[in-house]
Motif scaffolding. Structure first.
Motif, PDB file in Angstrom:
ATOM      1  N   TYR A  14       0.369  -1.129  -0.058  1.00  0.00           N
ATOM      2  CA  TYR A  14       0.114   0.528  -0.388  1.00  0.00           C
ATOM      3  C   TYR A  14       1.065   1.452   0.023  1.00  0.00           C
ATOM      4  O   TYR A  14       1.833   1.755   0.590  1.00  0.00           O
ATOM      5  CB  TYR A  14      -1.357  -0.162   0.838  1.00  0.00           C
ATOM      6  CG  TYR A  14      -2.185   1.500   1.670  1.00  0.00           C
ATOM      7  CD1 TYR A  14      -3.030   0.486   0.823  1.00  0.00           C
ATOM      8  CD2 TYR A  14      -1.717   2.347   2.147  1.00  0.00           C
ATOM      9  CE1 TYR A  14      -4.265   2.226   0.844  1.00  0.00           C
ATOM     10  CE2 TYR A  14      -2.605   3.156   1.998  1.00  0.00           C
ATOM     11  CZ  TYR A  14      -4.124   2.631   2.227  1.00  0.00           C
ATOM     12  OH  TYR A  14      -4.704   3.709   2.244  1.00  0.00           O
ATOM     13  N   GLY A  17       0.569   4.603   3.002  1.00  0.00           N
ATOM     14  CA  GLY A  17       0.592   3.415   4.420  1.00  0.00           C
ATOM     15  C   GLY A  17       1.445   4.306   5.252  1.00  0.00           C
ATOM     16  O   GLY A  17       2.053   4.158   6.414  1.00  0.00           O
ATOM     17  N   THR A 239      -6.847   8.174   2.072  1.00  0.00           N
ATOM     18  CA  THR A 239      -5.815   7.268   2.410  1.00  0.00           C
ATOM     19  C   THR A 239      -6.136   7.534   4.112  1.00  0.00           C
ATOM     20  O   THR A 239      -6.469   8.009   4.735  1.00  0.00           O
ATOM     21  CB  THR A 239      -4.811   7.201   2.041  1.00  0.00           C
ATOM     22  OG1 THR A 239      -4.149   8.962   2.397  1.00  0.00           O
ATOM     23  CG2 THR A 239      -4.663   7.887   0.370  1.00  0.00           C
ATOM     24  N   THR A 242      -0.210   2.974   6.807  1.00  0.00           N
ATOM     25  CA  THR A 242      -0.203   0.886   7.103  1.00  0.00           C
ATOM     26  C   THR A 242      -0.086   0.611   8.601  1.00  0.00           C
ATOM     27  O   THR A 242       0.870   1.026   9.147  1.00  0.00           O
ATOM     28  CB  THR A 242       0.531   0.457   7.036  1.00  0.00           C
ATOM     29  OG1 THR A 242       0.447   0.487   5.212  1.00  0.00           O
ATOM     30  CG2 THR A 242       1.004  -1.467   6.745  1.00  0.00           C
ATOM     31  N   TYR A 272      -6.742   2.245   3.789  1.00  0.00           N
ATOM     32  CA  TYR A 272      -5.611   1.273   3.876  1.00  0.00           C
ATOM     33  C   TYR A 272      -6.507  -0.086   3.754  1.00  0.00           C
ATOM     34  O   TYR A 272      -7.063   0.090   4.477  1.00  0.00           O
ATOM     35  CB  TYR A 272      -4.817   1.397   5.237  1.00  0.00           C
ATOM     36  CG  TYR A 272      -3.925  -0.220   5.381  1.00  0.00           C
ATOM     37  CD1 TYR A 272      -2.800  -0.181   4.125  1.00  0.00           C
ATOM     38  CD2 TYR A 272      -4.064  -0.499   6.685  1.00  0.00           C
ATOM     39  CE1 TYR A 272      -2.913  -1.333   5.051  1.00  0.00           C
ATOM     40  CE2 TYR A 272      -2.970  -1.415   6.643  1.00  0.00           C
ATOM     41  CZ  TYR A 272      -2.400  -2.437   5.804  1.00  0.00           C
ATOM     42  OH  TYR A 272      -1.324  -3.324   5.875  1.00  0.00           O
TER      43      TYR A 272
END
Ligand code: ADP
Ligand code: MG
Lengths: 480, 256
Positions: A14, A17, A239, A242, A272
């Motif tokens: 990802y 992250g 967004t 992570t 995520y």
């Protein structure tokens, strides 16, 4: 297909992250009336707002989490979350970009969202929400000249209390559902838009949501009102870093379109999604609803959902005004262990109301993808029409797709059509494209983009390109 | 350019090609004829690298390499093109977008610069004009809802855009009216060059009135049972496959 080789590509990371190291002002874990009062106090809210929050909180206490959807997850302990976290700034909201912490500006730059007004997104006004608060709204002055209000929700509560009081909860009441009630009690920020009569907003308005802090629930609330004959196109992106543990996101979006007004709401959801084994990821429980409150009002939802461990959202339209139009265009992709249960509700109340639903579900890995939609035509909705198209594309033998269309028609003259298809990505399609020189990734992307075309064409140009790239990243090597 | 020796191919453990020998030199056009189910498409697919088509014996050389380890896309980039007997539909993908992706992917591999949308459009419109195919082809979804004849024309368009060194046309002429047949002929004749080769898999000698092959082979039951010049095609047309007396000879290699 060589599964091992393909699996190798599956573990792409990802790319959004990272964690921003910034001083945060965070309330202690847990939720009670004091926390609700504290949030309200921190925002310096007027009394009506605190009242509303408290009513929502008390109502929420009487509710239980919904279990009717297909998503499965361990019980959430609502007392182990933080309900407020904000980057430490001088005071409540930012007054101008110059006041925004440079570390935050760098974060948004990393995410490809330059907040500087002369940035690459020229022509798009951005409101950036970091954890719980709005950190920057661009092009505000320019919009104000047209009478368009675009600001953080918390600012609107103070500056335009009459508008907020009139419309807040008028589409999604605080009693609506478990997650909406929770949001109503503790929401900390979001965006507010008001487009006055007859004004066509000349640029895309956009909110960019970022979850940063650990163990923090994010509860934004967005309210968009297009007055008679107004038009606005609004975009939402998101967004998160992570993290191994799951994070809760429970947002509410309310849209109100008065007579002849049009609201186009587009989402590219890239929270995520968790790792390949299904650890971590955002639980995305969102209530989005639009009300076509006047004649010929028109609301379109377009969503591209690629992120989140769990997606539970049903952007809906209440077609109250005669001749009003509701649209829902959706691409939902689930890879690895992601689960999505998403769709829409189209409630036809006015005469000659029309709705269109186009849903494209893509499931890869162990992903599970459900379309759940309700088309309801009331007796008053003479001449109502709906067309629903639900297509599912399976990329692996371990993925699953389901379609749950609910249809309730109380008017015998209504025309409700439903079409559904499920297909597997074909080996013959891949071979055909590969025999022309495209590698497997390129071939998969081409097929998937073709599959999603009807939805992508509804997105504003640059976001369509973005969505295609996002799909490509989310699907790297996902054929098996 | 292409050298096939004693090629045996199995699909799902079923032996389909049972010892093919075929040599194609640059500049040549070969026609492969034969009854249904004789293995013509299998040969075409194995050349293009279709998964599951296993070479169990013999060799398959293209230019200076053994083909079997290479992926379909690697073969395409090295200049092999297969016009499919049954072209595949890819919904929602505009023909133009697909053609440009394919061409640029191959150009990138050869170290040539990619064509931007404008250069590509100019280039592809030249090809359309040459083949006398309507421009509207570009904006339709790849083979989606195309008639049989349109699909075949689209294969020829792809061939004309990708300019392969070895083109294999698998029954591209089947079921075509005379106008479409001329499109195929124009495409093949335009591609004809001293450093290129073409294999025409066909049922009928009709196409061979427009394209004169250097060699004609008859494939039956997984073997080439007879080879000759274009007169062999005429003879087949006149006498039918029965004339070759295949049933009695299929166990033993036929000496042409
Ligand atoms: N995928 C497959 N699996 C099993 N048998 C196949 C497959 N494809 C072709 N065959 C068989 O192989 C033989 C040759 O087929 P094909 O190469 O298509 O012949 P032609 O193109 O000459 O008509 C036929 O008997 C056919 O049934
Ligand atoms: Mg065949």
């Amino acid at each position: 297909m060589d599964n091992l080789e393909l699996q190798r590509h599956l573990d792409t990371e990802y790319r959004w992250g990272f964690v921003t190291d910034i001083e945060q002002d965070t309330l202690p874990m847990g939720l009670d009336e004091d926390v609700v009062r504290l949030i309200s106090a921190k925002k310096g809210e007027p009394a009506f707002m605190l009242d509303w929050r408290l009513k929502a909180y008390r109502h929420w206490l009487t509710m239980t989490e919904p279990t009717w959807s297909s998503v499965r997850y361990p019980a959430i302990d609502y007392q182990t979350l933080h309900y407020y976290s904000a980057p430490k700034t001088r005071d409540s909201g930012p007054k101008s970009l110059a006041e925004v912490d440079p570390e935050l500006l760098r974060t948004y730059e990393k995410l490809g969202i330059p907040l500087a007004e002369r940035g690459a997104l020229a022509g798009v006004a951005v409101d950036a929400v970091f954890d719980s608060v709005s950190v920057a709204t661009t092009f505000k002055d320019k919009l104000e000249q047209l009478g368009i209000l675009f600001c953080p929700f918390s600012e609107a509560v103070i500056k335009y209390p009459e508008l907020v009081q009139q419309y807040l909860g008028s589409v999604v009441p605080y009693t609506d559902n478990f997650f909406a009630s929770l949001n109503s009690a503790v929401f900390s920020d979001g965006s507010f838009v008001y487009v006055p009569k007859g004004v066509r907003c000349p640029m895309e308005l956009s909110t960019y949501f970022r979850i940063n802090a650990r163990n923090t629930g994010q509860f934004e609330r967005t309210l968009i009102i297009a007055d008679e004959g107004g038009y606005v196109s609004y975009l939402e992106g998101c967004t998160a870093p992570t993290r191994d543990e799951n994070q809760l996101h429970a947002a509410v979006v309310e849209l109100v379109a008065l007579q002849d007004a049009r609201i186009k709401y587009s989402t590219v959801q890239n929270w995520y999604p968790g790792d390949a084994e299904g650890r971590g990821g955002i639980y995305n429980f969102v209530t989005k609803r639009g009300d076509c409150r006047g004649e010929r009002a028109h609301i379109s939802w377009t969503q591209v959902e690629t992120g989140s461990a769990i997606t539970w959202k049903y952007p809906s339209c209440i077609l109250r005004g005669d001749h009003s139009v509701g649209e829902f265009y959706s691409v939902a992709l689930t890879n690895h262990h992601q689960q999505a249960d998403t769709g829409t509700k189209m409630i036809h109340i006015g005469r000659d109301t029309r709705s269109t639903i186009v849903s494209k579900g893509i499931a890869a890995g162990y992903g599970s993808n459900a379309y759940r939609g309700l088309v309801k035509v009331l007796a008053t909705a003479e001449g109502a029409r709906n067309h629903t198209q639900c297509d599912s594309l399976l990329m692996s033998p371990t993925s699953a797709a389901h379609t749950f269309p609910y249809i309730e028609v109380r008017n015998p003259g209504a025309i409700v059509e439903h079409e559904a298809t499920t297909s597997r990505i074909g080996e013959d399609q891949l071979f055909y494209l590969q025999s022309r020189g495209l590698d497997e990734e390129e071939a998969v992307n081409l097929i998937v983009n073709g599959f999603c075309k009807e939805v992508f064409k509804e997105l504003p140009m640059e976001f369509a390109v973005e969505a295609q790239k996002l799909l490509a990243v989310s699907l790297e090597g996902a054929v098996g | 350019m292409l050298e096939i020796k004693d090629l045996h191919v199995s699909v799902d453990d079923k032996a389909i090609l049972k010892g093919i020998d075929l040599t194609v030199k640059p500049g040549e056009i070969h026609a492969i004829m034969g009854p249904n189910g004789s293995g013509k498409s299998t040969l075409a697919q194995v050349l293009a690298g279709r998964e599951g088509y296993r070479v169990t014996q013999g060799s398959l050389r293209y230019l200076d390499s053994d083909l079997p380890p290479f992926s379909p896309e690697a073969r395409a980039r090295a200049g092999i093109f297969l016009a499919f007997q049954y072209p595949i539909e890819i919904p929602g993908v505009a023909n133009a977008q697909f053609l440009r992706s394919a061409l640029n992917s191959q150009r990138g591999y050869r170290g040539e610069p990619e064509l931007d949308a404008f250069d590509f459009l100019e280039f592809v419109k030249g090809r359309l004009a040459m083949l006398e195919i309507d421009d509207s082809f570009l904006y339709r979804s790849l083979n989606e809802g195309f008639s049989g004849g349109e699909k075949k024309r689209n294969e020829i368009l792809q061939m004309a855009v990708l300019e392969p060194r070895l083109a294999i046309l698998d029954e591209t002429d089947s079921g075509l009216d005379i106008d479409a047949l001329k499109v195929v002929a124009r495409g093949v004749n335009a591609l004809r060059a001293p450093d290129r080769a073409i294999i025409l898999v066909t049922h009928y000698q009709r196409l061979l009135e427009y394209i004169v092959p250097d060699r004609v082979h008859v494939l039956a039951e997984g073997r080439i049972v007879r080879s000759g010049d274009r007169d062999l095609a005429l003879e087949l047309e006149a006498k039918g496959y029965g004339w070759l007396n295949l049933r009695n000879n299929c166990e033993e290699p036929f000496i042409p």
